[in-house]
Design a protein around this motif. Structure first.
Motif, mmCIF file in Angstrom:
data_model
loop_
_atom_site.group_PDB
_atom_site.id
_atom_site.type_symbol
_atom_site.label_atom_id
_atom_site.label_comp_id
_atom_site.label_asym_id
_atom_site.label_seq_id
_atom_site.Cartn_x
_atom_site.Cartn_y
_atom_site.Cartn_z
ATOM 1 N N GLY A 188 -12.023 3.121 -9.300
ATOM 2 C CA GLY A 188 -11.105 2.051 -8.933
ATOM 3 C C GLY A 188 -9.655 2.492 -9.011
ATOM 4 N N LEU A 189 -9.290 3.215 -10.068
ATOM 5 C CA LEU A 189 -7.918 3.705 -10.207
ATOM 6 C C LEU A 189 -7.577 4.711 -9.109
ATOM 7 C CD1 LEU A 189 -7.589 4.147 -14.076
ATOM 8 C CD2 LEU A 189 -6.485 2.422 -12.639
ATOM 9 N N MET A 190 -8.529 5.567 -8.757
ATOM 10 C CA MET A 190 -8.291 6.516 -7.671
ATOM 11 C C MET A 190 -8.096 5.788 -6.343
ATOM 12 S SD MET A 190 -8.140 9.570 -8.802
ATOM 13 C CE MET A 190 -8.333 10.501 -7.286
ATOM 14 N N LEU A 191 -8.855 4.719 -6.134
ATOM 15 C CA LEU A 191 -8.716 3.944 -4.907
ATOM 16 C C LEU A 191 -7.357 3.253 -4.842
ATOM 17 C CD1 LEU A 191 -9.938 2.801 -2.316
ATOM 18 C CD2 LEU A 191 -10.948 0.955 -3.691
ATOM 19 N N PHE A 192 -6.933 2.652 -5.953
ATOM 20 C CA PHE A 192 -5.623 2.004 -5.998
ATOM 21 C C PHE A 192 -4.512 3.020 -5.739
ATOM 22 C CE2 PHE A 192 -7.519 -1.454 -8.788
ATOM 23 C CZ PHE A 192 -7.465 -2.405 -7.794
ATOM 24 N N LEU A 241 -4.709 5.772 -4.026
ATOM 25 C CA LEU A 241 -4.745 6.131 -2.607
ATOM 26 C C LEU A 241 -4.111 5.052 -1.744
ATOM 27 C CD1 LEU A 241 -5.758 8.045 -0.363
ATOM 28 C CD2 LEU A 241 -7.918 6.759 -0.392
ATOM 29 N N ILE A 242 -4.416 3.799 -2.058
ATOM 30 C CA ILE A 242 -3.853 2.679 -1.288
ATOM 31 C C ILE A 242 -2.338 2.645 -1.409
ATOM 32 C CG2 ILE A 242 -3.716 0.166 -1.161
ATOM 33 C CD1 ILE A 242 -6.682 0.079 -1.929
ATOM 34 N N PHE A 243 -1.838 2.752 -2.640
ATOM 35 C CA PHE A 243 -0.399 2.677 -2.862
ATOM 36 C C PHE A 243 0.335 3.861 -2.230
ATOM 37 C CE2 PHE A 243 -1.431 0.004 -6.749
ATOM 38 C CZ PHE A 243 -0.954 -1.165 -6.175
ATOM 39 N N GLN A 244 -0.285 5.035 -2.262
ATOM 40 C CA GLN A 244 0.393 6.234 -1.798
ATOM 41 C C GLN A 244 0.361 6.400 -0.280
ATOM 42 O OE1 GLN A 244 2.116 8.558 -3.685
ATOM 43 N NE2 GLN A 244 1.848 7.128 -5.380
ATOM 44 N N THR A 245 -0.692 5.921 0.363
ATOM 45 C CA THR A 245 -0.860 6.230 1.786
ATOM 46 C C THR A 245 -0.958 5.012 2.697
ATOM 47 O OG1 THR A 245 -3.275 6.355 1.539
ATOM 48 C CG2 THR A 245 -2.022 8.389 1.219
ATOM 49 N N LEU A 246 -1.522 3.939 2.211
ATOM 50 C CA LEU A 246 -1.815 2.820 3.114
ATOM 51 C C LEU A 246 -0.759 1.736 3.108
ATOM 52 C CD1 LEU A 246 -5.666 2.441 2.529
ATOM 53 C CD2 LEU A 246 -4.454 3.809 4.239
ATOM 54 N N LEU A 247 -0.147 1.472 1.944
ATOM 55 C CA LEU A 247 0.859 0.413 1.888
ATOM 56 C C LEU A 247 2.161 0.882 2.531
ATOM 57 C CD1 LEU A 247 0.395 -1.162 -1.654
ATOM 58 C CD2 LEU A 247 -0.424 -1.996 0.546
ATOM 59 N N PRO A 248 2.762 0.051 3.403
ATOM 60 C CA PRO A 248 4.017 0.464 4.053
ATOM 61 C C PRO A 248 5.195 0.400 3.081
ATOM 62 C CG PRO A 248 3.430 -1.780 4.682
ATOM 63 C CD PRO A 248 2.298 -1.263 3.859
ATOM 64 N N SER A 249 5.919 1.515 2.980
ATOM 65 C CA SER A 249 7.157 1.588 2.209
ATOM 66 C C SER A 249 7.057 0.952 0.827
ATOM 67 C CB SER A 249 8.298 0.899 2.991
ATOM 68 O OG SER A 249 8.469 1.499 4.240
ATOM 69 N N PRO A 250 6.221 1.460 -0.067
ATOM 70 C CA PRO A 250 6.172 0.903 -1.413
ATOM 71 C C PRO A 250 7.475 1.182 -2.154
ATOM 72 C CG PRO A 250 4.948 2.948 -1.308
ATOM 73 C CD PRO A 250 5.354 2.631 0.099
ATOM 74 N N SER A 251 7.797 0.335 -3.104
ATOM 75 C CA SER A 251 9.026 0.513 -3.864
ATOM 76 C C SER A 251 8.972 1.819 -4.642
ATOM 77 C CB SER A 251 9.237 -0.657 -4.825
ATOM 78 O OG SER A 251 8.236 -0.636 -5.829
ATOM 79 N N VAL A 252 10.137 2.309 -5.066
ATOM 80 C CA VAL A 252 10.206 3.578 -5.781
ATOM 81 C C VAL A 252 9.420 3.504 -7.075
ATOM 82 C CG1 VAL A 252 11.760 5.208 -6.930
ATOM 83 C CG2 VAL A 252 12.431 4.141 -4.758
ATOM 84 N N HIS A 253 9.620 2.416 -7.831
ATOM 85 C CA HIS A 253 8.931 2.275 -9.111
ATOM 86 C C HIS A 253 7.425 2.161 -8.922
ATOM 87 C CE1 HIS A 253 12.598 2.021 -11.408
ATOM 88 N NE2 HIS A 253 13.053 1.057 -10.628
ATOM 89 N N LEU A 254 7.012 1.415 -7.897
ATOM 90 C CA LEU A 254 5.589 1.260 -7.635
ATOM 91 C C LEU A 254 4.967 2.600 -7.251
ATOM 92 C CD1 LEU A 254 3.257 -0.755 -7.451
ATOM 93 C CD2 LEU A 254 3.863 -1.114 -5.044
ATOM 94 N N ALA A 255 5.689 3.391 -6.482
ATOM 95 C CA ALA A 255 5.183 4.702 -6.084
ATOM 96 C C ALA A 255 5.052 5.630 -7.284
ATOM 97 C CB ALA A 255 6.113 5.323 -5.039
ATOM 98 N N GLN A 256 6.029 5.547 -8.197
ATOM 99 C CA GLN A 256 5.979 6.391 -9.395
ATOM 100 C C GLN A 256 4.794 6.027 -10.275
ATOM 101 O OE1 GLN A 256 9.878 5.726 -11.045
ATOM 102 N NE2 GLN A 256 10.788 7.435 -9.928
ATOM 103 N N TYR A 257 4.602 4.723 -10.493
ATOM 104 C CA TYR A 257 3.491 4.294 -11.341
ATOM 105 C C TYR A 257 2.145 4.623 -10.705
ATOM 106 C CZ TYR A 257 6.889 1.718 -14.135
ATOM 107 O OH TYR A 257 7.936 1.380 -14.936
ATOM 108 N N PRO A 275 -4.028 8.676 -11.280
ATOM 109 C CA PRO A 275 -5.111 9.653 -11.424
ATOM 110 C C PRO A 275 -5.283 10.185 -12.848
ATOM 111 C CG PRO A 275 -3.877 10.094 -9.415
ATOM 112 C CD PRO A 275 -3.125 9.035 -10.162
ATOM 113 N N ILE A 276 -4.251 10.118 -13.674
ATOM 114 C CA ILE A 276 -4.380 10.630 -15.040
ATOM 115 C C ILE A 276 -5.325 9.766 -15.865
ATOM 116 C CG2 ILE A 276 -3.133 11.021 -17.209
ATOM 117 C CD1 ILE A 276 -0.824 12.088 -15.552
#
Length: 311
Positions: free
Chosen positions: A92-96, A98-114, A119-120
């Protein structure tokens, strides 16, 4: 029957079952997805001895916990309830991520960092699930303790570069204050060798210069004491306040012993310049292991056999 024989007997009994190989396939797929983290851990440990030493101490501490706990293997090589939950959470964490990094348009900087850090914990949950799958639910307490601490280890290691200079400055100030209290004349300043080289933190003690280098920042001993405090907080199932106090005590001990190490080296250096390297390494080794032993004792690490208690 020994634990190894139990696992072998379970494998022989289940090797013809499609469900067993399906479960193995799930772990293999997750391992391949998380392979970059495994490579990063190996490279970081190879390039930086402080990280490698902290990882070795963490593994040793986990073996001590296993040794002092009477753990019984219960139905090994089965995707039990706890293993299944941890495995699904990892996917589930890997899927989230992937979604945040590639599928969501222009995620916020903080959201992208988190999301980049997801994966850790997924990696650690995958390890938890694998341990529970191989050894059974009776190992939950040790599995959660080990992988939870390993997760902290990886997260802190990521920020090691940005912590180097602040820790070096603090080490210089603490040791300088200690030397001043002993009657020494201390000056602390920044030296720039060349425009292309990084700045150096120089501590001058009675007109004798010392370079407070990266290895003097105490990150190794601080990280290791921190990991031991986290490991024992999880193992003892401390409440949030006690866990914070545990961690604060571990960090403080790390800082204190690093300062003590610098004080001893500076005080011994004028009379031992011919054997400076040997003295430096000897003092470093003694203070390093003394800090770990004291941390383990003060934070109530097990030193005798304990009854096994599941998580």
């Amino acid at each position: 029957m020994s634990k190894r024989q139990q696992i072998r007997a379970s494998f022989i009994a289940k090797r013809t079952q499609p469900e067993f190989w399906l479960n193995c396939g799930l772990f293999v797929c997750l391992g391949l997805a998380l392979l970059p983290i495994t490579i990063w851990i190996a490279n970081t440990a190879y390039e930086q001895s402080r990280i490698l030493h902290a990882l070795i101490v963490l593994v040793m501490a986990i073996f001590v916990l296993v040794f002092y706990n009477r753990i019984e293997i219960d139905d090994p090589l089965m995707l039990n309830k706890s293993a299944r939950k941890a495995l699904y959470a990892a996917y589930g964490l890997m899927l989230f991520s992937l979604i945040f990094q590639t599928l969501l348009p222009s995620p916020s900087v903080h959201l992208a960092q988190y999301s980049a850090l997801l994966p850790i914990p997924a990696y650690c949950l995958g390890l938890t699930s694998l341990v529970l799958f191989v050894f059974g639910e009776q190992t939950r307490r040790i599995a959660y303790t080990a992988t939870g601490t390993f997760c902290a280890f990886m997260l802190v290691s990521i920020f090691m570069g940005s912590l180097d200079w602040p820790l070096r400055s603090l080490a210089g100030k603490w040791s300088g204050a200690g030397l001043s209290a002993l009657g020494k004349t201390v000056e602390l300043g920044v030296h720039h060798p060349t425009a292309s080289e990084p700045p150096q933190l120089i501590m001058i003690v009675n007109d004798f210069p010392f370079h407070v280098a990266s290895e003097c920042n105490g990150f190794g001993v601080i990280l290791t004491c921190l990991l031991l405090s986290v490991l024992l907080a999880i193992y003892r199932k401390l409440n949030p306040l006690d866990a914070i106090l545990n961690i604060a005590a571990g960090i403080t001990l790390g800082f204190a012993f690093n300062t003590l190490r610098i004080l001893i080296i500076v005080l011994l250096a004028p009379s031992m310049m011919e054997h400076y390297h040997i003295m430096h390494e000897t003092v470093g080794g003694i203070t390093y292991w003394s800090s770990l032993i004291l941390t383990w004792i003060l934070l109530k690490g097990p030193i005798d056999s304990e009854p096994n208690r599941t998580a």
